[in-house]
Design a protein around this motif. Structure first.
Motif, short mmCIF file in Angstrom:
data_model
loop_
_atom_site.label_atom_id
_atom_site.label_comp_id
_atom_site.label_asym_id
_atom_site.label_seq_id
_atom_site.Cartn_x
_atom_site.Cartn_y
_atom_site.Cartn_z
N TRP A 54 30.76 -4.14 -15.44
CA TRP A 54 31.89 -3.57 -16.44
C TRP A 54 31.71 -2.76 -17.51
O TRP A 54 32.31 -2.51 -17.21
N LYS A 55 29.86 -3.11 -17.84
CA LYS A 55 29.73 -1.72 -18.09
C LYS A 55 30.22 -0.77 -17.38
O LYS A 55 30.69 0.85 -18.37
N SER A 56 29.34 0.15 -16.31
CA SER A 56 29.96 1.07 -15.85
C SER A 56 31.25 1.05 -15.44
O SER A 56 31.74 2.21 -15.66
N PHE A 57 32.34 0.43 -15.58
CA PHE A 57 33.85 0.35 -14.79
C PHE A 57 34.22 1.04 -16.82
O PHE A 57 35.09 1.59 -16.71
N THR A 58 33.62 0.43 -17.76
CA THR A 58 34.37 0.95 -19.01
C THR A 58 34.14 2.33 -19.38
O THR A 58 34.47 2.99 -19.68
N ALA A 59 32.35 2.38 -18.70
CA ALA A 59 32.00 4.51 -18.95
C ALA A 59 33.01 5.31 -18.02
O ALA A 59 32.94 5.78 -18.80
N TYR A 60 33.17 4.28 -16.81
CA TYR A 60 33.67 5.27 -16.47
C TYR A 60 35.37 5.77 -17.04
O TYR A 60 35.75 6.82 -16.51
N ILE A 61 36.39 4.92 -17.03
CA ILE A 61 36.99 5.15 -17.77
C ILE A 61 37.43 5.39 -19.38
O ILE A 61 38.84 5.46 -19.32
N ALA A 62 36.19 5.80 -19.22
CA ALA A 62 36.50 6.50 -20.96
C ALA A 62 36.41 7.90 -21.07
O ALA A 62 37.02 8.90 -21.97
N GLN A 63 36.00 7.88 -19.57
CA GLN A 63 35.97 9.53 -19.85
C GLN A 63 37.41 9.83 -19.66
O GLN A 63 38.58 9.40 -19.45
N PRO A 64 37.91 11.71 -20.44
CA PRO A 64 39.02 11.53 -20.60
C PRO A 64 39.80 11.94 -19.68
O PRO A 64 41.36 11.55 -19.28
N HIS A 65 39.41 12.46 -18.27
CA HIS A 65 40.44 12.96 -17.53
C HIS A 65 40.90 11.31 -16.46
O HIS A 65 42.10 11.04 -16.49
N VAL A 66 39.86 10.17 -16.53
CA VAL A 66 40.86 8.94 -15.95
C VAL A 66 41.35 8.33 -17.07
O VAL A 66 42.33 7.77 -16.83
N TYR A 67 40.88 8.48 -18.51
CA TYR A 67 41.58 7.82 -19.65
C TYR A 67 43.54 8.26 -19.22
O TYR A 67 44.33 7.41 -19.38
N TRP A 68 43.28 9.52 -19.52
CA TRP A 68 44.55 10.04 -19.39
C TRP A 68 45.97 9.97 -18.18
O TRP A 68 46.46 10.42 -17.93
N ALA A 69 44.60 9.80 -16.73
CA ALA A 69 45.35 10.08 -15.76
C ALA A 69 46.29 8.18 -15.95
O ALA A 69 47.22 8.38 -15.43
N ILE A 70 45.10 7.04 -16.57
CA ILE A 70 45.82 5.54 -16.78
C ILE A 70 46.98 5.73 -17.08
O ILE A 70 48.31 4.92 -17.27
N ILE A 71 46.67 6.59 -18.41
CA ILE A 71 48.10 6.98 -19.62
C ILE A 71 48.83 6.61 -19.09
O ILE A 71 50.75 6.36 -18.79
N VAL A 72 49.23 7.92 -18.06
CA VAL A 72 50.64 8.74 -17.68
C VAL A 72 50.88 8.00 -16.04
O VAL A 72 51.88 7.72 -16.20
N TRP A 73 50.05 7.48 -16.07
CA TRP A 73 50.78 6.42 -14.95
C TRP A 73 51.67 5.33 -15.06
O TRP A 73 52.76 4.95 -15.45
N ALA A 74 51.08 4.43 -16.55
CA ALA A 74 51.38 3.73 -16.82
C ALA A 74 53.41 3.72 -17.39
O ALA A 74 53.68 3.45 -17.55
N LEU A 75 53.14 5.28 -18.50
CA LEU A 75 54.02 5.08 -18.91
C LEU A 75 54.81 5.90 -18.00
O LEU A 75 56.07 5.72 -17.69
N VAL A 76 54.73 6.76 -16.82
CA VAL A 76 55.81 7.24 -15.85
C VAL A 76 56.41 6.09 -14.82
O VAL A 76 57.59 5.97 -15.10
N PHE A 77 55.33 5.11 -14.64
CA PHE A 77 56.46 3.77 -13.90
C PHE A 77 57.15 3.77 -14.41
O PHE A 77 57.93 2.92 -14.61
N THR A 78 56.36 2.97 -16.26
CA THR A 78 57.51 2.36 -16.91
C THR A 78 58.64 2.56 -17.02
O THR A 78 59.46 2.18 -16.89
N ILE A 79 58.33 4.28 -17.93
CA ILE A 79 59.84 5.11 -17.57
C ILE A 79 61.08 5.06 -16.62
O ILE A 79 61.85 4.57 -16.17
N VAL A 80 60.28 4.71 -15.39
CA VAL A 80 61.16 5.48 -13.95
C VAL A 80 61.60 4.08 -13.74
O VAL A 80 62.52 3.42 -13.18
N VAL A 81 60.74 3.09 -13.93
CA VAL A 81 61.46 1.67 -13.50
C VAL A 81 62.74 0.92 -14.40
O VAL A 81 63.41 0.26 -13.65
N THR A 82 62.64 1.48 -15.46
CA THR A 82 63.86 1.19 -16.69
C THR A 82 64.61 1.63 -16.32
O THR A 82 65.48 1.57 -16.56
N PHE A 83 64.63 3.40 -16.14
CA PHE A 83 65.67 3.24 -15.89
C PHE A 83 65.86 3.73 -14.85
O PHE A 83 67.52 3.03 -14.64
#
Length: 156
Positions: A54-83
């Motif tokens: 869990w510690k290594s996983f949280t350290a990995y997703i705290a990296q900026p490029h991983v964090y923003w990739a997750i955020i972009v995926w969630a937003l784009v997925f939600t917008i496309v499905v909703t639309f």
């Protein structure tokens, strides 16, 4: 033609069952002779492993490029499905007062050509396949954009 002799097979089945019983009994005796197992030590090791994972996983997703990739995926997925679900294609056909109904009225009037995108979307919705195909398309689009963001955002 030789007839199947049941009487000849019964002793063979009986010997096999006896061998199986002997094997199960000896395995049980060996199991019962085993020393008691220290479950508290095992559970502590498992919890330590899961904690470090869990510690290594949280350290990995705290990296900026991983964090923003997750955020972009969630937003784009939600917008496309909703639309896609708000377009107005339903299980009974085109829903009155929606974008799809307005488009059909303005573009086609009373005649919707067969095999077109509009007819295909209506057919998918009436067969209850629009939502799964929309989710798959949204996941692919979101993944493409997330990979782009993953590669563009610098590490800090």
């Amino acid at each position: 033609m030789k007839m199947f002799d049941v009487a000849a097979i019964i002793p063979s089945i009986s010997r096999s069952v006896t061998r199986l019983k002997r094997f199960a009994y000896s395995a049980w005796k060996r199991f019962m002779k085993m020393d008691t197992f220290d479950y508290s030590r095992l559970s502590r090791q498992v919890m330590d492993f899961l904690g470090s994972l869990w510690k290594s996983f949280t350290a990995y997703i705290a990296q900026p490029h991983v964090y923003w990739a997750i955020i972009v995926w969630a937003l784009v997925f939600t917008i496309v499905v909703t639309f896609g679900l708000c377009l107005g294609f339903g299980p009974a056909g085109v829903i009155t007062g929606t974008i799809a109904a307005g488009f059909q009225s303005a573009m086609y009037g009373g005649f919707t050509p067969a095999g077109g995108i509009f007819a295909s979307l209506t057919s998918l919705a009436m067969l209850h396949l629009l939502a799964p195909s929309l989710i798959a398309a949204a996941a692919i689009i979101a993944m493409i954009l997330a990979v782009i963001i993953f590669n563009l955002v610098p590490d800090s």
